[in-house]
Each structure stands twice: as structure tokens, then as C-alpha cells.
Design a protein around this motif. Sequence first.
Motif, mmCIF file in Angstrom:
data_model
loop_
_atom_site.group_PDB
_atom_site.id
_atom_site.type_symbol
_atom_site.label_atom_id
_atom_site.label_comp_id
_atom_site.label_asym_id
_atom_site.label_seq_id
_atom_site.Cartn_x
_atom_site.Cartn_y
_atom_site.Cartn_z
ATOM 1 N N SER A 272 0.810 -1.214 0.000
ATOM 2 C CA SER A 272 0.000 0.000 0.000
ATOM 3 C C SER A 272 0.844 1.265 0.000
ATOM 4 O O SER A 272 0.307 2.367 -0.100
ATOM 5 C CB SER A 272 -0.978 0.011 1.185
ATOM 6 O OG SER A 272 -0.286 0.034 2.404
ATOM 7 N N GLU A 273 2.174 1.116 0.091
ATOM 8 C CA GLU A 273 3.065 2.268 -0.071
ATOM 9 C C GLU A 273 3.508 2.398 -1.533
ATOM 10 O O GLU A 273 4.680 2.618 -1.835
ATOM 11 C CB GLU A 273 4.259 2.150 0.873
ATOM 12 C CG GLU A 273 3.857 2.246 2.337
ATOM 13 C CD GLU A 273 5.032 2.212 3.299
ATOM 14 O OE1 GLU A 273 6.127 1.762 2.887
ATOM 15 O OE2 GLU A 273 4.853 2.624 4.443
ATOM 16 N N ASN A 274 2.548 2.176 -2.450
ATOM 17 C CA ASN A 274 2.666 2.545 -3.868
ATOM 18 C C ASN A 274 3.530 1.622 -4.719
ATOM 19 O O ASN A 274 4.086 2.056 -5.728
ATOM 20 C CB ASN A 274 3.178 3.987 -4.030
ATOM 21 C CG ASN A 274 2.332 5.002 -3.297
ATOM 22 O OD1 ASN A 274 1.159 4.757 -3.022
ATOM 23 N ND2 ASN A 274 2.921 6.132 -2.963
ATOM 24 N N SER A 275 3.624 0.348 -4.375
ATOM 25 C CA SER A 275 4.455 -0.534 -5.194
ATOM 26 C C SER A 275 3.898 -1.950 -5.228
ATOM 27 O O SER A 275 3.056 -2.337 -4.419
ATOM 28 C CB SER A 275 5.894 -0.564 -4.662
ATOM 29 O OG SER A 275 5.952 -1.229 -3.408
ATOM 30 N N ALA A 276 4.383 -2.702 -6.215
ATOM 31 C CA ALA A 276 4.234 -4.152 -6.236
ATOM 32 C C ALA A 276 5.587 -4.735 -5.878
ATOM 33 O O ALA A 276 6.622 -4.326 -6.427
ATOM 34 C CB ALA A 276 3.803 -4.627 -7.621
ATOM 35 N N ALA A 295 3.510 0.983 -8.776
ATOM 36 C CA ALA A 295 2.222 0.368 -9.118
ATOM 37 C C ALA A 295 1.054 1.301 -8.898
ATOM 38 O O ALA A 295 -0.072 0.843 -8.710
ATOM 39 C CB ALA A 295 2.032 -0.910 -8.301
ATOM 40 N N GLY A 296 1.280 2.602 -8.921
ATOM 41 C CA GLY A 296 0.184 3.530 -8.717
ATOM 42 C C GLY A 296 -0.003 3.856 -7.250
ATOM 43 O O GLY A 296 0.789 3.477 -6.391
ATOM 44 N N SER A 297 -1.080 4.552 -6.956
ATOM 45 C CA SER A 297 -1.324 5.072 -5.613
ATOM 46 C C SER A 297 -1.948 4.011 -4.708
ATOM 47 O O SER A 297 -3.031 3.500 -4.976
ATOM 48 C CB SER A 297 -2.261 6.279 -5.698
ATOM 49 O OG SER A 297 -2.644 6.716 -4.414
ATOM 50 N N ALA A 298 -1.230 3.640 -3.640
ATOM 51 C CA ALA A 298 -1.749 2.789 -2.570
ATOM 52 C C ALA A 298 -2.469 1.545 -3.068
ATOM 53 O O ALA A 298 -3.662 1.363 -2.812
ATOM 54 C CB ALA A 298 -2.679 3.607 -1.672
ATOM 55 N N PRO A 299 -1.784 0.642 -3.785
ATOM 56 C CA PRO A 299 -2.442 -0.589 -4.230
ATOM 57 C C PRO A 299 -2.895 -1.440 -3.052
ATOM 58 O O PRO A 299 -2.213 -1.530 -2.033
ATOM 59 C CB PRO A 299 -1.366 -1.297 -5.054
ATOM 60 C CG PRO A 299 -0.077 -0.697 -4.622
ATOM 61 C CD PRO A 299 -0.375 0.699 -4.212
ATOM 62 N N VAL A 300 -4.058 -2.059 -3.206
ATOM 63 C CA VAL A 300 -4.656 -2.829 -2.113
ATOM 64 C C VAL A 300 -4.900 -4.294 -2.462
ATOM 65 O O VAL A 300 -5.231 -5.093 -1.582
ATOM 66 C CB VAL A 300 -5.991 -2.200 -1.661
ATOM 67 C CG1 VAL A 300 -5.745 -0.865 -0.966
ATOM 68 C CG2 VAL A 300 -6.948 -2.023 -2.829
ATOM 69 N N SER A 301 -4.752 -4.666 -3.726
ATOM 70 C CA SER A 301 -5.034 -6.040 -4.128
ATOM 71 C C SER A 301 -4.300 -6.322 -5.425
ATOM 72 O O SER A 301 -4.124 -5.423 -6.257
ATOM 73 C CB SER A 301 -6.547 -6.227 -4.313
ATOM 74 O OG SER A 301 -6.863 -7.547 -4.703
ATOM 75 N N VAL A 302 -3.862 -7.594 -5.629
ATOM 76 C CA VAL A 302 -3.096 -7.945 -6.814
ATOM 77 C C VAL A 302 -3.486 -9.335 -7.305
ATOM 78 O O VAL A 302 -3.795 -10.227 -6.505
ATOM 79 C CB VAL A 302 -1.570 -7.890 -6.531
ATOM 80 C CG1 VAL A 302 -1.160 -8.877 -5.449
ATOM 81 C CG2 VAL A 302 -0.766 -8.112 -7.811
ATOM 82 N N THR A 319 -6.129 -0.051 -6.957
ATOM 83 C CA THR A 319 -5.343 0.980 -6.288
ATOM 84 C C THR A 319 -6.218 2.059 -5.667
ATOM 85 O O THR A 319 -7.376 2.254 -6.052
ATOM 86 C CB THR A 319 -4.371 1.667 -7.272
ATOM 87 O OG1 THR A 319 -5.084 2.625 -8.067
ATOM 88 C CG2 THR A 319 -3.677 0.664 -8.175
ATOM 89 N N GLY A 320 -5.602 2.780 -4.732
ATOM 90 C CA GLY A 320 -6.270 3.913 -4.107
ATOM 91 C C GLY A 320 -6.449 5.084 -5.036
ATOM 92 O O GLY A 320 -7.081 6.073 -4.669
#
Length: 405
Positions: A272-276, A295-302, A319-320
Motif C-alpha cells: 500500500s506504499e505505492n508498489s508491487a 504500481a500507482g497510488s496505494a495498491p490494495v489487491s493484486v 489501487t487507491g
Amino acid sequence: MRRLRSAQAALAAGLLAVLPGGASAAGASGVPRASGVFAPKTDYPVGHNPRAVATGDLTGSGRTDLVVADAADGTVSILLNNGDGTFAPRRTYPAGPGPSSVAVGDLRGIGVSDLVVADQDGDGVSVLLGNGDGTFRPPRRLATGPHPDAVALGDFRGTGTLDLAVANLGDFGDGSVSLLLGNGDGTFQPARSYPTGDNSNPASIALADLGGSGNLDLAVALDGVGEVAVFPGNGDGILGAPTGYRVGGIPVSLAVGDLRGDGRLDLVLADSENSARVLLGNGDRTFRPVRSYPAGSAPVSVVVGDFTRSGAADLALATGGNSATLLLGNRDGTFRAPQSYPTGSGDHSTPDRVAAGRFTVGGGLDLAVTNAQDDTVSVLLNTADRPGPWPRPGAAESSRRPARR
């Protein structure tokens, strides 16, 4: 401390009126919008605060349907596939309090899809047995650890019977994983608990044979300590002592895939700190040091999948930035710059979970993304999709028996 992602929402009281086919503007994610892999999203109303989405063939037709966990309502929404990439209006079935995750699988070995739902506010799971026509029986509830946040189904004994793994947030930093062995008739044995450590906050779980032993292993993302823990499976329904891998950040979602095409499974985490974050596997349940990709802003699921049908494993993230982000793979475990596709209604839709599936005949992998604040699920069809009549049941191998992971 207990972490509740349902704290995302002081939710509006009613469902949004959403017109299918409309694409909303992306939030300020700082990621270029893409135009080639996915068509503009279509939004479908579901229940309040949709936390999770899963795919599966719920009717035995070979079509891929959607199941959404509605956290604020204590329900699951079922959206049946019309056969052309669109979905019928939802049908609703009760689950337990605060459903946060859902898994689809054939618990009875009869070719019918059943559901298991993590009831985060009920310290257990709900099992909804399917009737084979997209409808479900009343839930049966089973005890797990405190505040279950994720569920996954897999065969830990090699018997052909699905077992249940649950990640539990715990009450006071005492996170754990529960393993409930299946009886083959839709019931389960009592939960066996495996601690994940103080303040670990197990947030996501994935099952795979990570060592090539033929036994199913369990990996769990620990977002409280910035680690992923790998529990080896012994092949008898018992897990060995875990090995922890430091990944840093706040890893809130975990997926497994072969990112290099060499048969060795790798781990991917949404940070969630913007990466995969990627851990390439050595083929023996051990992993190389973590690599990080924007990976964009605050990703939450992959999720991992070949979205371009190029033979390379790609990554899709919710992402957020109120979008789905796509990272195309290079076939060597590295990834290109992210591309962004809008989801939900705009700046405050709050995506929560992403799932992949083929929603049309002969097309590429599509995406479904839950929008916690919008009370919708966004469907993004692959531009390689070819809508058309679905084969009649029995005309070809169908997905009545979901793949075991």
C-alpha cells in the motif's frame, strides 16, 4: 491492534444508480492511463461496502460468474454471467457479520460450486452450499480464529477433497492461520491454529506447491511487520514451521504465479506504499531478495495473469487512485511501467479487491474490481474479448469443477 478495512467507509445509505458502460475519470494516481488492453469499465450495483470479489462457474454453464462480499450488509451478492460479458442484476444471500473475503470451490466433489465467506466480525466463516443453478442454501457457520480476514481453498492431503485455510487478524496482535480439513461433504473438521507472530496482521493468503514436492504450501502476507511467511505443507494436512521473508512496506495482498515461465513459482505482493513487491522463487520454497516496482497510488489487491496473451505473466492491481493498474511482464520476472484504467465513479470510489476471469467466449483475461464507497463492482473487459453465444453445457469441457489452487 485489530485492523478493519471496513473502516474505509462511513457509507451512504442507498445503492448508486449506475448506467452500464460508462467510464469514470481516474483519480490523481500519477500513472498514465492505458487504452489498449481493457475496454472502459461497466459498473454493477452490489451491496454496501463490497470488500471482496471472486470468480467461478456457479451454474454449470461454463460461464464465469461473480461473487461479492458485502461487508456492511452481512451478505454476498451473486452476479450471473449473461454469456456476453455482461452480468444479470445481483441476487443476495446471507453470510455472517462483516464478510471480508470469499472463495469458490467444489466442497462436495459433485461438480457444483460452493462458497466459503470470511466473517470478520463473527470470528468464523460461513459455508454456502450451491444448488448448481447459481442459487445457494442458508449458511452454515464454523469457528476460526479471531477476526478472519482472508480465506482460500486447496487440497492439503492429496485426497481430492478441498480444505480451508483462513488468515485471522486476532484480537491483540495475536495473528494466526487456521486450517480446517474438509470432510468431502461440505463440512469441515475443527480448526487447527498456526500463530503468525505478534502484531503480524495476516492480511492475505495464497496456496501453491512452492517447492515442487507435490504438497500444497501456504503463504501469508503479514502487513503489520512487512513480511511474507511461508508455511510448508507436509502432505497430511499439517503445516511445518514458517519461514519469514522481509519485504518491507505494508504488504496487504498476496498472489502466486510463474513470472519467468520456468516452472518455479514466485510471490507478488501489493504494497500500500505505492508498489508491487516481487520475490522470485528458487523452486524449493525459498525466495530471492525482494524487488519493488511502481504500481500507482496505494495498491490494495493484486492478481497475476497473462492479460495480453503474449505468454508473459502480468500483474493487475486495485489501487487507491480509483483505478486498476496493469504492469506488463517481461518474461524474466521484471515489469514495465504501470498503466491505469479507471474504476468506480471517480475520486472517492475506493477500490478494495481485484479478481481476474474470462467473462466472454474465447477472449482474454478480464478484471472485476470492488468499489467500497460506490457499492459497485467494476468489470473491465479485455479488448481481445469476442462476445458471442456460450457453448451449451456438455459441448466442451466446462469449469463445473473449479481449479484447485
